[in-house]
Design a protein around this motif. Sequence first.
Motif, PDB file in Angstrom:
ATOM      1  N   LEU A 333       0.806  -1.213   0.000  1.00 48.38           N
ATOM      2  CA  LEU A 333       0.000   0.000   0.000  1.00 48.38           C
ATOM      3  C   LEU A 333       0.844   1.269   0.000  1.00 48.38           C
ATOM      4  O   LEU A 333       0.361   2.344  -0.378  1.00 48.38           O
ATOM      5  CB  LEU A 333      -0.935   0.000   1.217  1.00 48.38           C
ATOM      6  CG  LEU A 333      -1.954  -1.154   1.274  1.00 48.38           C
ATOM      7  CD1 LEU A 333      -2.785  -1.064   2.543  1.00 48.38           C
ATOM      8  CD2 LEU A 333      -2.845  -1.143   0.048  1.00 48.38           C
ATOM      9  N   LYS A 334       2.107   1.167   0.422  1.00 51.75           N
ATOM     10  CA  LYS A 334       2.989   2.337   0.446  1.00 51.75           C
ATOM     11  C   LYS A 334       3.582   2.630  -0.928  1.00 51.75           C
ATOM     12  O   LYS A 334       4.163   3.696  -1.146  1.00 51.75           O
ATOM     13  CB  LYS A 334       4.104   2.120   1.461  1.00 51.75           C
ATOM     14  CG  LYS A 334       3.615   1.974   2.899  1.00 51.75           C
ATOM     15  CD  LYS A 334       4.775   1.778   3.857  1.00 51.75           C
ATOM     16  CE  LYS A 334       4.279   1.611   5.294  1.00 51.75           C
ATOM     17  NZ  LYS A 334       5.402   1.395   6.243  1.00 51.75           N
ATOM     18  N   ASP A 335       3.463   1.680  -1.845  1.00 48.72           N
ATOM     19  CA  ASP A 335       4.005   1.839  -3.193  1.00 48.72           C
ATOM     20  C   ASP A 335       2.873   2.221  -4.140  1.00 48.72           C
ATOM     21  O   ASP A 335       1.933   1.443  -4.351  1.00 48.72           O
ATOM     22  CB  ASP A 335       4.672   0.543  -3.649  1.00 48.72           C
ATOM     23  CG  ASP A 335       5.460   0.723  -4.937  1.00 48.72           C
ATOM     24  OD1 ASP A 335       5.223   1.726  -5.639  1.00 48.72           O
ATOM     25  OD2 ASP A 335       6.308  -0.141  -5.237  1.00 48.72           O
ATOM     26  N   LYS A 336       2.928   3.406  -4.730  1.00 46.29           N
ATOM     27  CA  LYS A 336       1.853   3.887  -5.590  1.00 46.29           C
ATOM     28  C   LYS A 336       1.784   3.140  -6.918  1.00 46.29           C
ATOM     29  O   LYS A 336       0.807   3.259  -7.650  1.00 46.29           O
ATOM     30  CB  LYS A 336       2.036   5.382  -5.857  1.00 46.29           C
ATOM     31  CG  LYS A 336       1.901   6.235  -4.602  1.00 46.29           C
ATOM     32  CD  LYS A 336       2.039   7.715  -4.939  1.00 46.29           C
ATOM     33  CE  LYS A 336       1.907   8.575  -3.688  1.00 46.29           C
ATOM     34  NZ  LYS A 336       2.045  10.026  -4.002  1.00 46.29           N
ATOM     35  N   ARG A 337       2.805   2.352  -7.241  1.00 50.18           N
ATOM     36  CA  ARG A 337       2.799   1.625  -8.509  1.00 50.18           C
ATOM     37  C   ARG A 337       1.908   0.394  -8.456  1.00 50.18           C
ATOM     38  O   ARG A 337       1.620  -0.209  -9.491  1.00 50.18           O
ATOM     39  CB  ARG A 337       4.228   1.209  -8.861  1.00 50.18           C
ATOM     40  CG  ARG A 337       5.166   2.378  -9.124  1.00 50.18           C
ATOM     41  CD  ARG A 337       6.583   1.868  -9.356  1.00 50.18           C
ATOM     42  NE  ARG A 337       7.097   1.175  -8.173  1.00 50.18           N
ATOM     43  CZ  ARG A 337       8.252   0.518  -8.142  1.00 50.18           C
ATOM     44  NH1 ARG A 337       9.000   0.453  -9.245  1.00 50.18           N
ATOM     45  NH2 ARG A 337       8.657  -0.084  -7.039  1.00 50.18           N
ATOM     46  N   ASN A 338       1.470   0.002  -7.271  1.00 51.69           N
ATOM     47  CA  ASN A 338       0.592  -1.171  -7.098  1.00 51.69           C
ATOM     48  C   ASN A 338       1.182  -2.433  -7.713  1.00 51.69           C
ATOM     49  O   ASN A 338       0.497  -3.204  -8.404  1.00 51.69           O
ATOM     50  CB  ASN A 338      -0.792  -0.907  -7.699  1.00 51.69           C
ATOM     51  CG  ASN A 338      -1.582   0.120  -6.914  1.00 51.69           C
ATOM     52  OD1 ASN A 338      -1.403   0.267  -5.701  1.00 51.69           O
ATOM     53  ND2 ASN A 338      -2.435   0.843  -7.591  1.00 51.69           N
ATOM     54  N   ILE A 339       2.449  -2.662  -7.488  1.00 53.18           N
ATOM     55  CA  ILE A 339       3.120  -3.844  -7.999  1.00 53.18           C
ATOM     56  C   ILE A 339       2.822  -5.026  -7.075  1.00 53.18           C
ATOM     57  O   ILE A 339       2.885  -4.907  -5.856  1.00 53.18           O
ATOM     58  CB  ILE A 339       4.639  -3.613  -8.104  1.00 53.18           C
ATOM     59  CG1 ILE A 339       4.922  -2.492  -9.117  1.00 53.18           C
ATOM     60  CG2 ILE A 339       5.356  -4.893  -8.517  1.00 53.18           C
ATOM     61  CD1 ILE A 339       6.383  -2.128  -9.228  1.00 53.18           C
ATOM     62  N   ALA A 340       2.501  -6.168  -7.673  1.00 54.59           N
ATOM     63  CA  ALA A 340       2.211  -7.363  -6.883  1.00 54.59           C
ATOM     64  C   ALA A 340       3.511  -7.926  -6.309  1.00 54.59           C
ATOM     65  O   ALA A 340       4.494  -8.118  -7.032  1.00 54.59           O
ATOM     66  CB  ALA A 340       1.514  -8.405  -7.738  1.00 54.59           C
ATOM     67  N   LEU A 341       3.498  -8.197  -5.010  1.00 51.76           N
ATOM     68  CA  LEU A 341       4.654  -8.760  -4.317  1.00 51.76           C
ATOM     69  C   LEU A 341       4.286 -10.126  -3.753  1.00 51.76           C
ATOM     70  O   LEU A 341       3.106 -10.438  -3.581  1.00 51.76           O
ATOM     71  CB  LEU A 341       5.094  -7.826  -3.179  1.00 51.76           C
ATOM     72  CG  LEU A 341       5.491  -6.403  -3.580  1.00 51.76           C
ATOM     73  CD1 LEU A 341       5.752  -5.572  -2.330  1.00 51.76           C
ATOM     74  CD2 LEU A 341       6.714  -6.420  -4.479  1.00 51.76           C
TER      75      LEU A 341
END
Length: 540
Positions: A333-341
């Motif tokens: 949620l802290k990453d605005k790119r919404n990359i799946a981890l």
Amino acid sequence: MPLAFGFSRSRFFKCCINHPANPVICLCLAFSSFTSSSPSEPSAAAGRPATLREGRAEIFTDESNSVFYNKAQVNNRDISIAVSRSFISKRREEYLVRSTKGELEDTKLSEQAKYEEPKVLEALAASGLRAIRYALEVDGIGQVTAVDNNEAAVEACKKNIQLNCSLASSKVVPHLADARVYMLMHPKEFDVVDLDPYGSPAAFLDSAVQCVADGGLLMCSATDMAVLAGGNAEVCFSKYGSYPLRGKHCHEMALRILLACIESHAIRHKGTYSSYYINTHGFLHKANLMDVHVLLILSSASTVKSSPLKLAHVYQCIGCCSFHLQNIGRINLKDKRNIALPNFGFTVPEECSECAHKFVMGGPIWSNPIHDKEWASCILSNIHITRDSYPAYAKISAILTLVSEELPEAPLFVSLHNLCAILKCTNPTMVMLHSAIRNAGYQTSGSHVHPLALKTNAPMSLIWDIMRCWVNLHPVKHRTGNHPGNVILSQEPKLQANFSQAHGASVPRKCPRFVPNPEKFWGPRPKACRHPKIFHMDKS
């Protein structure tokens, strides 16, 4: 092996026409079903081979079984016709709307975006019945290519095409070829691809997703439900890359395993998918068949990378059959790119908190919603209007009615009979169980898979608390031992269940939801060129 993402209809069909570079499959609808209607019985005129009619198509019968024909697939063929009609109609409608709005004023762009009738590929045609029905019954359809690698099947297909009107002869083109090679040699050429092998479709999926045009429709059947439903877990993993789990929800899990497999093939080619329709024949009647329709929607590379968010592992207790899902991926949620981890560790303890038994892990399965209710309702309305054109009208209308009522955000389901069997208690009515969950603040629905299935967004702990309250009202005999039911009932419920009827807990009986099969042993027949063994009894 039944899905919807939040996309608007206008945006969806716009993607179908623009043909950008990267396809993504958008899931609208999927379900399991039981076949209910049959085509007309074979008939023969004097001096003419026997024929049978299904819909507007007529084909020659083959008593030698040299060419495969499965009459139990009539409901699948009917709903494929209905889906194709709606797909082509909406595609044409979207094109006309965009043309009217002046989006195609540029001459060069207009030529590139000129509307063309959709091309259809039936990859494993056999008798050609399905291809002929597409040509005769779907308005606005283009060329229908019927492919089979069996010479006898191709010859039968040619004869059946000639048996029908000139429209079938002008649209249906038979080819003798290996379907996998043919699809690889025609990348993104067909707007609709119908894949109906005898057995597993796993070997055809990679070439099939490459053959479908951007914004096209992929229709896939699987007749290895015994494998997908957990009868042979290691074979399922080798073919589909997922472990199935045995349970009342095994047929829906099988459906989601197939979707996960298609997704894995789609993302290899910079696409992702969402299924439009899936149809599994026979939880009650043990037929061995499942069908899925998948819409290839256009997407960016970032959408492809979000695929882990749509897949989940299933943890199921070996004692009480409680299940929990954990997504493979997560979003930071802290990453605005919404990359799946990669997701964090286990969401379940080592032992079940309800019955103290171990968990087994299955999957990965498709965990996103599997129905688009608006789309299903649209198809259902069209079917009601043209009911006379569908031999299996009663069945397909029942399926779509169930799908339109099903809770989308609830992967898998629990069975009322299974809950009571574990506790050895009398059954509450379905309305009472639905009401107790709804009165606790959660949603419920039935399932198209089984009449006693319950889909809900409530946690398993709440369901077991409701059952404990039910047993307190209807006591059972005390039993000794470490049986899961004993351990569950040894705990006090954390809530007081309210079994008074809640709004929406009962289902209006305007039309039947589960239609019985029309005859005994209703299901797939032996593979072409295979004949049942006949054992002669020794009378001595």
